[in-house]
Design an enzyme around this catalytic site. Structure first.
Site, mmCIF file in Angstrom:
data_model
loop_
_atom_site.group_PDB
_atom_site.id
_atom_site.type_symbol
_atom_site.label_atom_id
_atom_site.label_comp_id
_atom_site.label_asym_id
_atom_site.label_seq_id
_atom_site.Cartn_x
_atom_site.Cartn_y
_atom_site.Cartn_z
ATOM 1 N N ARG A 94 0.858 -1.114 -0.066
ATOM 2 C CA ARG A 94 0.103 0.039 -0.009
ATOM 3 C C ARG A 94 0.844 1.163 -0.007
ATOM 4 N NH1 ARG A 94 -2.987 -3.921 2.717
ATOM 5 N NH2 ARG A 94 -2.071 -3.448 4.769
ATOM 6 N N GLU B 17 7.252 -10.837 14.522
ATOM 7 C CA GLU B 17 7.056 -11.465 15.964
ATOM 8 C C GLU B 17 7.120 -12.725 16.086
ATOM 9 O OE1 GLU B 17 2.659 -12.001 18.455
ATOM 10 O OE2 GLU B 17 2.525 -10.914 16.554
#
Length: 181
Positions: free
Chosen positions: A65, A102
């Protein structure tokens, strides 16, 4: 337009999608904003104004994006646009940067000759979450010899502490978030 009016105009066109891409996540869908020519134009003008104010000579857009938001801002500001992509997506000689996720690592790349010592680069993306991708992009820009003009995002998810992660890598350059959630 005031910052608050801009924020309201943008937020009105960002839709919440619960449980996407997985349960418990509230996804912020910017496609209605992109479909509204006036709102998208306001966003583009705002990012282009940041390019000019910060003296940027190039815009880096982060996949994917960041391409949609950064490219029109670069054109409007009269500066070049550089895509930073996931590893293996760009042809030719590239600089690569690995960063922590993560659960594991990821890698992004930029053409090795995309920026140089005479460039001030503004990184543009849609969302600042944990800051890993933006931090890796800042490292790529500096490794290529360019100066970081700043980072600009449509939305910052303040509860994920991405701003703190980027503080050192910004080296005093600004982080501009149009909306903080």
């Amino acid at each position: 337009m005031t910052d608050e009016k801009l924020r309201e105009a943008l937020l009105a066109r960002i839709h919440d999608v619960p449980d996407y891409p997985k349960p418990g996540v509230m996804f912020k869908d910017i496609t209605p904003l992109l479909a509204d020519a006036e709102a998208f134009g306001l966003l583009t003008d705002t990012f282009a104004g940041l390019c000019e104010r910060l003296g940027a000579t190039k815009v880096v857009g982060l996949e994917a994006r960041g391409f949609i938001l950064g490219a029109p801002a670069a054109v409007r500001a009269g500066v070049g646009f550089i895509p930073v992509r996931k590893a293996g997506k760009l042809p030719g000689a590239c600089l690569a940067q690995t960063y922590e996720l993560e659960y594991g690592t990821a890698e992004i790349e930029m053409h090795a000759d995309a920026v140089g010592p005479d460039d001030r680069v503004l990184v543009i993306d849609d969302v600042l979450a944990t800051g890993g991708t933006a931090e890796a992009a800042l490292q790529l820009i500096r490794r290529a010899g360019a100066e970081v003009a700043g980072v600009a995002v449509l939305m910052e998810l303040g509860f994920l502490d991405g701003r703190q992660r980027l503080a050192e890598g910004l080296g005093g350059a600004p982080l501009e978030a149009l909306i903080t959630l």
